[in-house]
Design an enzyme around this catalytic site. Sequence first.
Site, PDB file in Angstrom:
ATOM      1  N   THR A  21       0.830  -1.215   0.000  1.00  0.00           N
ATOM      2  CA  THR A  21       0.000   0.000   0.000  1.00  0.00           C
ATOM      3  C   THR A  21       0.858   1.256   0.000  1.00  0.00           C
ATOM      4  O   THR A  21       0.458   2.285  -0.538  1.00  0.00           O
ATOM      5  CB  THR A  21      -0.927  -0.026   1.240  1.00  0.00           C
ATOM      6  OG1 THR A  21      -1.817  -1.139   1.095  1.00  0.00           O
ATOM      7  CG2 THR A  21      -1.727   1.247   1.381  1.00  0.00           C
ATOM      8  N   SER A  28       1.389  -7.706  -0.872  1.00  0.00           N
ATOM      9  CA  SER A  28       2.130  -8.732  -0.113  1.00  0.00           C
ATOM     10  C   SER A  28       1.305  -9.983   0.175  1.00  0.00           C
ATOM     11  O   SER A  28       1.866 -11.015   0.536  1.00  0.00           O
ATOM     12  CB  SER A  28       2.719  -8.159   1.174  1.00  0.00           C
ATOM     13  OG  SER A  28       1.746  -7.986   2.175  1.00  0.00           O
ATOM     14  N   THR A  31       1.716  -4.335   4.311  1.00  0.00           N
ATOM     15  CA  THR A  31       1.547  -4.652   5.738  1.00  0.00           C
ATOM     16  C   THR A  31       1.022  -6.076   5.977  1.00  0.00           C
ATOM     17  O   THR A  31       1.224  -6.621   7.056  1.00  0.00           O
ATOM     18  CB  THR A  31       0.543  -3.681   6.407  1.00  0.00           C
ATOM     19  OG1 THR A  31      -0.715  -3.775   5.743  1.00  0.00           O
ATOM     20  CG2 THR A  31       1.051  -2.254   6.390  1.00  0.00           C
ATOM     21  N   ASP A  32       0.353  -6.658   4.963  1.00  0.00           N
ATOM     22  CA  ASP A  32      -0.384  -7.900   5.240  1.00  0.00           C
ATOM     23  C   ASP A  32       0.519  -9.073   5.636  1.00  0.00           C
ATOM     24  O   ASP A  32       0.131  -9.894   6.463  1.00  0.00           O
ATOM     25  CB  ASP A  32      -1.247  -8.292   4.040  1.00  0.00           C
ATOM     26  CG  ASP A  32      -2.486  -7.410   3.931  1.00  0.00           C
ATOM     27  OD1 ASP A  32      -2.708  -6.575   4.835  1.00  0.00           O
ATOM     28  OD2 ASP A  32      -3.247  -7.549   2.948  1.00  0.00           O
TER      29      ASP A  32
HETATM   30  C1  SIN Z   1      -0.126  -5.374   1.041  1.00  0.00           C
HETATM   31  O1  SIN Z   1       0.102  -6.021   2.069  1.00  0.00           O
HETATM   32  O2  SIN Z   1       0.648  -5.367   0.072  1.00  0.00           O
HETATM   33  C2  SIN Z   1      -1.386  -4.594   0.912  1.00  0.00           C
HETATM   34  C3  SIN Z   1      -1.883  -4.046   2.192  1.00  0.00           C
HETATM   35  C4  SIN Z   1      -0.966  -3.045   2.811  1.00  0.00           C
HETATM   36  O3  SIN Z   1       0.168  -2.804   2.446  1.00  0.00           O
HETATM   37  O4  SIN Z   1      -1.450  -2.430   3.812  1.00  0.00           O
END
Ligand code: SIN
Length: 318
Positions: A18, A64, A97-98
């Site tokens: 993100t 991710s 973050t995932d």
């Molecule tokens: C991801 O994990 O690539 C998408 C969600 C995020 O980064 O918050």
Amino acid sequence: MGEGTKATRIVVLGMGGTIAGRAERAGDNVGYDAGAVPVEDLAAGLPALRGRDMAFEQVAQINSKDMRLADLQRLVGRAGRHLADPAVQGLVVTHGTDTIEETAYLLQTLLAPAKPLVLTCAMRPATAVSPDGPQNLSDAVAVATEPGARGVLVVCAGRVHGPLEVAKQHPYRTDPFDSGDAGVIALVEEGRVRRFRDWPAAARHAARLQAFLRATAMPRVAWLSSHADAAAWPVHALLAAPPAARVQGIVVSGTGNASLHAELEAALREAEAGGVRVVIANRNGAPPVPYPQQPFADIDGLSPPKARWALALELLDA
Ligand code: SIN
């Protein structure tokens, strides 16, 4: 680089997420493409980076949740190369973050860096009205240039988490991570790092680095969970797979303090008797408090997603 010259370069490796997300409408914080903006553009114009010796490399450009073994191998390989460069002071990795907690664990357990390797991220896309990525990236660089800093760290919303403890706990807040009872390692306040405990040093799988980098696939490790009305059938379904698709390991998330539904436990004991490694973790993510009847051993009290990688790495050489 001449002898006595100080290492000053910060290398930023882009993985997507993100933080590199692009939405069609600036007000949209949830409908966007993760992994769209090049890593170098994320740093453009940030006052905290001005005048610094910076280098950028796009290692992947993905959401991710879709992380593949090849992406992680590339990241671990490139990070290892840069860490070995005497001109490099530290690394920053921009990441979704995932699954950042899985990547952080892998990097620490395989590389155990003596320099800082700082993962950062964002909960709002780069195109948001008020994106959180620029501050997180600035804070990550502050940690990567902190004298004495080492190991893998996750920086988000001014908090610095360790790779063994960090877990994503919220789907929307700009501070979605928690480190449980261990707490954060440090805070970043106005570019200054205020540290509470030691930098990470764990290196459990450092001897498996080359095997990991060479692997065409990781050993099959399934992740199951105990719950009310749990039964034997998920384990039996795994055991019924043809030999080439058979699991080598199972991580099971226990309820409470590593407790399992009796029917699921019985089936897992069958699996173990048949040569499958079974490891327990807590469904709530906290390390189990060991007790004599604990049905299976845990790995360093790791949460289920990290225990899954740890078990796969242990099975890699088996
Ligand atoms: C991801 O994990 O690539 C998408 C969600 C995020 O980064 O918050």
